[in-house]
Design an enzyme around this catalytic site. Structure first.
Site, PDB file in Angstrom:
ATOM      1  N   ARG A 191      27.032 -52.663  24.055  1.00 12.55           N
ATOM      2  CA  ARG A 191      26.130 -53.819  24.304  1.00 12.55           C
ATOM      3  C   ARG A 191      24.597 -53.513  23.641  1.00 12.55           C
ATOM      4  NH1 ARG A 191      24.362 -53.602  28.857  1.00 12.55           N
ATOM      5  NH2 ARG A 191      25.469 -51.755  29.643  1.00 12.55           N
ATOM      6  N   LYS A 336      29.833 -58.637  30.450  1.00 13.06           N
ATOM      7  CA  LYS A 336      28.586 -58.250  31.253  1.00 13.06           C
ATOM      8  C   LYS A 336      27.493 -59.459  31.329  1.00 13.06           C
ATOM      9  CE  LYS A 336      29.719 -54.291  32.599  1.00 13.06           C
ATOM     10  NZ  LYS A 336      29.972 -53.831  34.046  1.00 13.06           N
ATOM     11  N   HIS A 355      28.371 -53.975  41.522  1.00  7.68           N
ATOM     12  CA  HIS A 355      28.859 -53.107  40.383  1.00  7.68           C
ATOM     13  C   HIS A 355      29.540 -51.914  41.116  1.00  7.68           C
ATOM     14  CE1 HIS A 355      28.316 -50.845  36.235  1.00  7.68           C
ATOM     15  NE2 HIS A 355      29.327 -51.680  36.378  1.00  7.68           N
ATOM     16  N   SER A 373      28.320 -44.153  34.779  1.00  6.34           N
ATOM     17  CA  SER A 373      29.182 -43.431  33.781  1.00  6.34           C
ATOM     18  C   SER A 373      29.295 -42.038  33.991  1.00  6.34           C
ATOM     19  CB  SER A 373      28.869 -43.859  32.320  1.00  6.34           C
ATOM     20  OG  SER A 373      29.839 -42.979  31.324  1.00  6.34           O
ATOM     21  N   LYS A 377      33.659 -42.640  38.979  1.00  7.76           N
ATOM     22  CA  LYS A 377      34.167 -43.919  39.648  1.00  7.76           C
ATOM     23  C   LYS A 377      35.361 -44.345  39.726  1.00  7.76           C
ATOM     24  CE  LYS A 377      32.529 -47.840  38.276  1.00  7.76           C
ATOM     25  NZ  LYS A 377      31.740 -49.229  37.949  1.00  7.76           N
ATOM     26  N   THR A 378      35.844 -44.339  38.193  1.00  4.72           N
ATOM     27  CA  THR A 378      37.271 -45.044  37.959  1.00  4.72           C
ATOM     28  C   THR A 378      38.379 -44.096  38.472  1.00  4.72           C
ATOM     29  OG1 THR A 378      36.348 -46.071  35.886  1.00  4.72           O
ATOM     30  CG2 THR A 378      38.708 -45.747  36.084  1.00  4.72           C
ATOM     31  N   ASP A 392      35.548 -52.750  38.840  1.00  5.34           N
ATOM     32  CA  ASP A 392      34.130 -52.825  38.272  1.00  5.34           C
ATOM     33  C   ASP A 392      33.013 -53.831  39.005  1.00  5.34           C
ATOM     34  OD1 ASP A 392      32.435 -51.583  36.383  1.00  5.34           O
ATOM     35  OD2 ASP A 392      32.463 -53.613  35.364  1.00  5.34           O
ATOM     36  N   ARG A 457      37.591 -48.699  24.014  1.00  4.38           N
ATOM     37  CA  ARG A 457      37.667 -49.504  25.223  1.00  4.38           C
ATOM     38  C   ARG A 457      39.343 -49.953  25.236  1.00  4.38           C
ATOM     39  NH1 ARG A 457      34.069 -49.561  29.746  1.00  4.38           N
ATOM     40  NH2 ARG A 457      31.872 -48.815  28.876  1.00  4.38           N
TER      41      ARG A 457
END
Length: 673
Positions: A191, A336, A355, A373, A377-378, A392, A457
């Site tokens: 991004r 996003k 988020h 990051s 979390k994942t 997410d 990704r």
């Protein structure tokens, strides 16, 4: 052996002894000679199967495909004398809607649009059979070449169709060994937050968060329209564009209709995966979208345009409900960008946009996972013993939680089947792989290769995850888990938070990253991202925090701060808290057993920490016990507390509520030293 010909034109073999071909049934090389019998009309053919019903190769190809998605009736009462729309009329309305979306503001009407790939069109279609254009007398000066041509619309194509478009027309598109589509996003592999702009008008000036710390960089309406015109003109100049009509938010009462107009099959497939896919009936009744993205990422913006600082610009106009992308082909900008829109639209409906990851136990207990990051979390929200609601983006409504998206966008760097089996197995046909490296012969992906970028990704539909809960909704959360990877090694492995502390740490959005070691520097770097997603929020962080506290209080949810980072010293001297220990902590939170533990309060941060958790060594629960150098621990603790305090100064002047009491409570919940 005698020939088995039957006079009907069949082939027959004569297996007699080898001889020169002189009419005795054998070929010169000794092999059996093929003999034929003519049919009654003098033609020879093989009637072991019926001949194809085609006279040309084009007719043969047309037999491969059959029409899909038959017309379905509109739900609801239409009245006794209502006339159902024909398929032709329905398509006509659909194309008119797309033409309106692509309309230039300097012309009265949109472009002439027609469905289908121009490569498959045998002749130029007649505009009157698709879209009505009311052209009155127009001065010649306003006529352009793009106004004279047709724009072919590839509308809501299937993954298989998009694969064909990408591989045929987009350089850098390949099918990997597992069936995923490998693509390149061009020069931009992530991004571009500094190039994101939001229109500041009479409404947004008072509603949005502007100034220091805010991700919202202003632009005016005129500049947005200049960029919109540039994007629309570029898209209209192409032979074909891809159009996706899809939804955001699995909560049917608060669903948002989005239209994405793009120039690449890669972008269309990416959004096909990431947004919620409509049924054929929902598509027929889609109507006018609530929000539209114009992705002209291959075309740069004009650097001399006011507010532009590079050839890239991602522009949001909340009044017009439109987004324009110029100068970047990174697909994550669309995902996003829409998340930012939801961060604006949902709070206006008293719905909290988050988020976060979200999962649910078999008994219906829901947990939210916040984390930047590298915090896990994942990993921690993906649990084979629990259902995945989403990884997410979520909404917390008066009915419970709902996933905003229809897919997952996972990091692939160093991906391994053993560590992330669900993500590994989801990378199959239909998935998009961005900027990965693969073997040129076997097409096997090397997930450790960073030749293109470290930000590799994968985007895939959420139903590719075996334990995904479809539809992606759940009841009100019982636990709100804030994850921090503390490389300073002074935060406890787990702390129970009161409401004010939850708001404080939610607004702070802390984690710590390890600095680069090119010159031997190993000092951890504190990172703060408001609401664990500062790049995407539109309102002031305290507004989201107040809504979170209200929801938690109303539904009896408990806040937790979990450190997945270091213990026994900072990075370089201590050790990372073992993942099995963190999983035991998370399991104790899910089961409710941690609520019944004995607690004591830490100094400086004032955190409530349990004295015992099953399966976790008690000595690590209080970080001071794990440091051999107590003085170094105290110095590091005070240093981190100072970083928290300095970061929070951005938010201290913002009042929440009429009496400002909530602001005072949040400030009091921070470190005290």
């Amino acid at each position: 052996m005698a020939s088995n010909g039957n006079g009907n034109g069949e082939f027959s073999f004569n297996n007699g002894p080898a001889a020169v071909a002189n009419g005795n049934g054998t070929a010169r090389n000794g092999l059996a000679k093929i003999q034929t019998k003519k049919s009654g009309n003098g033609m020879c053919h093989d009637d072991s199967s019926a001949p194809v019903k085609a006279q040309t190769i084009d007719q043969l190809h047309s037999l491969q495909k059959k029409k899909s998605a038959p017309t379905t009736p509109i739900k609801g009462t239409q009245g006794a004398f209502a006339v159902a729309l024909s398929e032709e009329e329905r398509q006509k309305q659909q194309l008119q809607s797309i033409s309106n979306s692509l309309a230039s503001l300097t012309r009265e009407t949109g472009p002439k649009v027609v469905r289908g790939d121009p490569a498959n069109q045998s002749e130029t279609p007649k505009v009157s059979s698709h879209v009505e254009h009311h052209h009155h007398f127009t001065p010649t000066i306003s006529v352009s070449d793009s106004a004279l041509k047709f724009t072919h619309v590839l509308y809501n194509l299937s993954p298989a169709e998009l694969y064909e478009q990408a591989i045929k027309y987009e350089k850098g598109s390949f099918i990997t060994s597992t069936g995923a589509l490998a693509t390149l996003s061009g020069a931009k592999t992530g991004r571009s937050p500094r190039d994101k702009r939001v229109v500041k008008d009479e409404t947004t000036e008072n509603e949005l968060w502007w100034g220091r710390g805010s991700p919202n960089i202003e632009m005016d309406e005129h500049t947005f329209m200049v960029n919109r015109e540039r994007a629309v003109d570029y898209l209209n100049s192409l032979d074909k564009v891809f159009v996706n009509d899809q939804f955001l938010n699995w909560d049917p009462e608060n669903r948002i209709k989005v239209r994405i107009v793009s120039a690449r099959a890669y972008h269309s497939l990416f959004m096909h995966n990431m947004c919620i896919r409509p049924s054929p009936e929902e598509l027929e009744n889609f109507g006018t979208p609530d929000f539209t993205i114009y992705n002209a990422g291959q075309f740069p913006c004009n650097r001399y345009t006011h507010y532009m600082t590079s050839s890239t610009s991602i522009d949001l106009n909340l009044g017009r409900r439109e987004m324009v992308i110029l100068g970047t082909m990174y697909a994550g900008e669309m995902k996003k960008g829409l998340f930012s829109v939801m961060h604006y639209l949902m709070p206006k409906r008293q719905i909290l946009s988050l988020h976060s990851g979200c999962n649910m136990g078999k008994d219906g207990d829901v947990a939210l996972f916040f984390g930047l990051s590298g915090t896990g979390k994942t990993t921690l929200s993906t649990d084979h013993n629990r259902y995945l609601i989403g990884d997410d983006e979520h909404c917390w409504t008066e009915n419970g939680v709902s996933n905003i998206e229809g897919g997952c966008y996972a990091k692939c760097i160093d991906l391994a089947r053993e560590k992330e089996p669900d993500i590994w197995n989801a990378i199959k046909f239909g998935a998009v792989l961005e900027n990965i490296v693969f073997d040129e012969h076997t097409r096997e992906v090397d997930y450790s290769d960073k030749s293109v970028t470290e930000n590799t990704r994968a985007a895939y539909p959420i139903e590719y995850i075996p334990n995904a809960k479809i539809p992606c909704v759940g009841p009100h959360p019982k636990n709100v888990i804030l994850l921090a990877c503390d490389a300073f090694g002074v935060l406890p492995p787990v702390s129970k938070l009161n409401l004010a502390q939850t708001m404080y740490h939610f607004i702070s959005g802390y984690t710590a990253l390890v600095a680069g070691t090119e010159e031997g520097i190993k000092e951890p770097q504190a990172t703060f991202s408001a609401c664990f997603g500062a790049a995407f929020i539109m309102l002031h962080p305290t507004k989201y925090a107040a809504m979170l506290a209200q929801k938690m209080q109303q539904h009896g949810a408990t806040g937790w701060l979990v450190n997945t980072g270091w213990s026994g010293g900072r990075y370089g001297s201590g050790k990372r808290i073992k993942l099995p220990y963190t999983r035991k902590i998370i399991d104790a939170i899910h089961s409710g057993s941690l609520l019944n533990a004995n607690y004591k309060k830490t100094e400086v941060f004032g955190l409530e920490i349990p004295t015992e958790i099953e399966g976790v060594p008690s000595e690590i629960l209080d970080p001071v016990n794990t440091w051999s150098d107590k003085k170094a621990y105290q110095e590091t603790l005070l240093k981190l507390a100072g970083l928290f305090k300095n970061n929070f100064e951005t938010f201290t002047n913002y009042k929440i509520g009429k009496d400002n009491k909530l602001t005072e409570d949040i400030l009091a919940a921070g470190p005290n030293f």
